[in-house]
Enzyme design. Structure first.
Site, PDB file in Angstrom:
ATOM      1  N   GLN A   1     103.159  64.014  23.494  1.00 34.38           N
ATOM      2  CA  GLN A   1     103.776  62.680  23.550  1.00 34.38           C
ATOM      3  C   GLN A   1     103.681  62.118  24.965  1.00 34.38           C
ATOM      4  O   GLN A   1     103.963  62.835  25.922  1.00 34.38           O
ATOM      5  CB  GLN A   1     105.242  62.794  23.144  1.00 34.38           C
ATOM      6  CG  GLN A   1     105.426  63.081  21.663  1.00 34.38           C
ATOM      7  CD  GLN A   1     105.359  61.820  20.834  1.00 34.38           C
ATOM      8  OE1 GLN A   1     105.339  60.710  21.341  1.00 34.38           O
ATOM      9  NE2 GLN A   1     105.324  61.998  19.516  1.00 34.38           N
TER      10      GLN A   1
ATOM     11  N   CYS B   1     103.389  43.534  37.526  1.00 30.59           N
ATOM     12  CA  CYS B   1     102.048  44.083  37.751  1.00 30.59           C
ATOM     13  C   CYS B   1     101.091  42.959  38.142  1.00 30.59           C
ATOM     14  O   CYS B   1     101.021  41.939  37.469  1.00 30.59           O
ATOM     15  CB  CYS B   1     101.573  44.754  36.474  1.00 30.59           C
ATOM     16  SG  CYS B   1      99.874  45.283  36.534  1.00 30.59           S
TER      17      CYS B   1
ATOM     18  N   GLU C   1     100.077  69.951   9.398  1.00 27.69           N
ATOM     19  CA  GLU C   1      99.324  68.994  10.223  1.00 27.69           C
ATOM     20  C   GLU C   1      97.852  69.164   9.871  1.00 27.69           C
ATOM     21  O   GLU C   1      97.384  70.283   9.673  1.00 27.69           O
ATOM     22  CB  GLU C   1      99.609  69.328  11.698  1.00 27.69           C
ATOM     23  CG  GLU C   1      98.583  68.907  12.702  1.00 27.69           C
ATOM     24  CD  GLU C   1      98.436  67.400  12.825  1.00 27.69           C
ATOM     25  OE1 GLU C   1      99.464  66.689  12.895  1.00 27.69           O
ATOM     26  OE2 GLU C   1      97.279  66.925  12.819  1.00 27.69           O
TER      27      GLU C   1
ATOM     28  N   CYS D   1      94.283  43.040  32.458  1.00 28.56           N
ATOM     29  CA  CYS D   1      94.210  44.399  31.936  1.00 28.56           C
ATOM     30  C   CYS D   1      94.369  44.488  30.422  1.00 28.56           C
ATOM     31  O   CYS D   1      93.541  45.067  29.746  1.00 28.56           O
ATOM     32  CB  CYS D   1      95.250  45.260  32.639  1.00 28.56           C
ATOM     33  SG  CYS D   1      95.527  46.864  31.915  1.00 28.56           S
TER      34      CYS D   1
ATOM     35  N   CYS E   1     105.771  54.876  13.584  1.00 26.94           N
ATOM     36  CA  CYS E   1     105.168  54.116  14.695  1.00 26.94           C
ATOM     37  C   CYS E   1     104.580  52.811  14.168  1.00 26.94           C
ATOM     38  O   CYS E   1     103.861  52.122  14.868  1.00 26.94           O
ATOM     39  CB  CYS E   1     104.107  54.943  15.404  1.00 26.94           C
ATOM     40  SG  CYS E   1     102.769  55.482  14.343  1.00 26.94           S
TER      41      CYS E   1
ATOM     42  N   TYR F   1     103.179  66.119   9.025  1.00 25.21           N
ATOM     43  CA  TYR F   1     102.553  65.429  10.169  1.00 25.21           C
ATOM     44  C   TYR F   1     103.110  65.981  11.488  1.00 25.21           C
ATOM     45  O   TYR F   1     103.576  65.233  12.338  1.00 25.21           O
ATOM     46  CB  TYR F   1     102.823  63.921  10.104  1.00 25.21           C
ATOM     47  CG  TYR F   1     102.485  63.275   8.779  1.00 25.21           C
ATOM     48  CD1 TYR F   1     101.181  62.853   8.519  1.00 25.21           C
ATOM     49  CD2 TYR F   1     103.458  63.086   7.793  1.00 25.21           C
ATOM     50  CE1 TYR F   1     100.869  62.244   7.307  1.00 25.21           C
ATOM     51  CE2 TYR F   1     103.138  62.489   6.587  1.00 25.21           C
ATOM     52  CZ  TYR F   1     101.852  62.067   6.347  1.00 25.21           C
ATOM     53  OH  TYR F   1     101.552  61.469   5.148  1.00 25.21           O
TER      54      TYR F   1
ATOM     55  N   CYS G   1      99.095  51.692  38.424  1.00 19.12           N
ATOM     56  CA  CYS G   1      99.494  51.223  37.101  1.00 19.12           C
ATOM     57  C   CYS G   1     100.979  51.513  37.009  1.00 19.12           C
ATOM     58  O   CYS G   1     101.404  52.661  37.080  1.00 19.12           O
ATOM     59  CB  CYS G   1      98.736  51.979  36.016  1.00 19.12           C
ATOM     60  SG  CYS G   1      99.384  51.632  34.378  1.00 19.12           S
TER      61      CYS G   1
END
Ligand code: SAH
Length: 468
Positions: free
Chosen positions: A298, A76, A348, A82, A423, A327, A174
């Site tokens: 997602q 890139c 959730e 960026c 995550c 969740y 991008c």
């Protein structure tokens, strides 16, 4: 600072021994830690100290004295300015190794857990941490772009905020976005400039066009364009619509979101359909999802299928099980699991997400799922009182990990299996320690690369009840 082995403004030779969770090289100078952006593990570098704290500091890279064999030239052209990607200077193979190692290090240091093949795994019974599941082609993987707009020399520009500021830098492509996203943004700039549309200015609060959000269904090819404006009317809206439709036949939905607040939150509360349908569709595996302007989906659909495939494997369903998906978001994992389970319960905290989850269940004709809005740590005990006895509990919490009350409930319910989709490796390690202390065993961990070229790491963990 007095007493430290390095001084601000001075240059030193540093050995780079690791990579931080922000993607900076972790350097050592006389036993002192300096974070060096752009440096890679195994490298030796001349660095200049810029900022010091008691235990560590930050230094700029002056010159590389020994270069890592894993170093590559970023594809890139705006990589340095960026900040959206942090690891493009590291080969993709090495990125996957680094991500696995981060999971291992967190399990060992924070979770105090034995990992197979690592020091401390005396009996050879440590947790197996598999190689990171990466992408065959780790580019053009994102299905959603949120592009801030500004003005330069009388025309519209759209791109990204320069690192650490709110100055917009124009961008033509991008490399981690789907091509359709670049194309839509280019056309919107062109049409908007032709129609004399002004971009919103954060400083003055004047101007109209704030953001353009583009979503694309990878499987269906459908595209949604959302114009986020400061003000409820779009002048010459018909010409916008005609221009976008003519240039981009894949566009199925053009929406208008109104955000008149002086905030850096992208969306306002009101969304209207300017043209076409209110939603576009995409699939994860065989499950179909409706995606609206505001709904969460997602961002890497290809790897989501890999991630949830692993979750399904670890859930080891045979068809009759009761499963809880804490969740659950818009029900992505719940619906994926419902294909193989007896009954799935999803919870959730965001109400709109639950309403999307219910619609998605209906869209797929799935009747063995029940969704409820609320905090998982409150709703799960309620379900328990109503007699729900899960065989498997799946958790996919935000970065801060599971609520302690939820972990306590899991330990009381004692399901056969727990599948943890994470995550954040540090909170994962913390939560696994709680489950292990409560009588659960961690069999294996599979890191999955959902965001190539960035520092984010996801992992799926297979956890089972240890019966004494
Ligand atoms: N599995 C989902 C996304 C999970 S992201 C999917 O793939 O679509 C984590 C989710 O946890 C977010 O949707 C967030 O709103 C929700 N959340 C945060 N705190 C929560 C809580 N205490 N109880 C239930 N959900 C919560």
């Amino acid at each position: 600072m007095a007493g430290l082995p390095v001084q601000i403004g001075q240059q030193y030779e540093a050995e780079i021994i690791g990579i931080s969770h922000d993607g900076e090289g972790v350097g050592r100078v006389n036993g002192f830690t300096l974070f060096v952006a752009g440096a890679l593990p195994g490298e030796r570098a001349l660095v200049r100290v810029e900022h010091l704290k008691k235990q560590y500091g930050y230094a700029g890279l002056v010159e590389l004295l020994a270069v890592s064999p894993d170093r590559v030239v970023p594809d890139c052209v705006i990589y340095d300015e960026c900040g959206g990607c942090q690891l493009q200077h590291l080969s993709y193979e090495a990125q996957l190794r680094v991500k696995r190692q981060q999971v291992v290090d967190n399990l060992v240091r924070i979770g105090k857990l034995a990992v197979a093949g690592e020091p401390g795994d005396n009996q050879g019974q440590g947790i197996i941490v598999h190689p990171t599941l990466g992408m065959g082609d780790p580019w053009r993987y994102r299905n959603k772009a949120q592009v801030p707009f500004g003005e330069e020399r009388g025309g519209l520009i759209g791109g990204f905020y320069a690192q650490g500021s709110h100055r917009i830098i124009d961008m033509e492509e991008c490399l981690i976005q789907h091509e359709a996203n670049d194309e839509v943004v280019a056309r919107v700039k062109e049409i908007g400039s032709r129609l004399g549309i002004r971009a919103y200015s954060e400083e003055t609060g004047s101007g109209l066009l704030r953001h353009v959000v583009v979503k694309v269904g990878f499987r269906t090819g459908e595209v949604m364009v959302v114009l986020v404006t400061n003000g409820s009317e779009i002048p010459r809206a018909d010409e916008w619509i005609a221009g976008i439709r003519e240039a981009l036949p894949a566009v199925k939905s053009i929406c208008h979101n109104i955000n008149v607040r002086q905030t850096n939150v992208i969306f306002g509360d009101e969304t209207r359909v300017l043209w076409g349908s209110e939603v576009i569709y995409d699939y994860i595996g065989e499950v179909k999802f409706a995606i609206s302007a505001r709904s969460f989906f997602q961002v890497n659909p290809v790897q989501t299928e890999v991630l949830y495939g692993k979750a399904l494997e670890y859930a080891a369903l045979t068809g009759g099980e009761t499963v809880v998906d804490a969740y659950c978001g818009i029900g992505t994992i719940s619906l994926f699991l419902a294909q193989r389970a007896g009954q799935v319960y999803g919870v959730e905290i965001v109400e709109e997400a639950i309403s999307d989850a219910r619609k998605n269940a209906e869209l797929n004709g799935m009747t063995n799922v029940h969704f409820e809005a609320g905090p998982a740590e409150v709703v799960l005990p309620e379900w328990t009182r109503q007699g729900v006895r899960p065989d498997v509990i799946v958790v996919d919490p935000p970065r801060k990990g599971c609520d302690p009350a939820l972990l306590a409930t899991i330990l009381e319910l004692r399901p056969q299996r727990v599948v943890y989709v994470s995550c954040s490796a540090s909170t994962l390690a913390r939560d696994l320690r709680v489950l292990v202390d409560g009588g659960y065993g961690v069999a294996e961990v599979t890191p999955v690369d959902m965001f190539p070229h960035t520092v984010h790491v996801e992992a799926v963990v297979s956890i089972h009840r240890v019966d004494k």
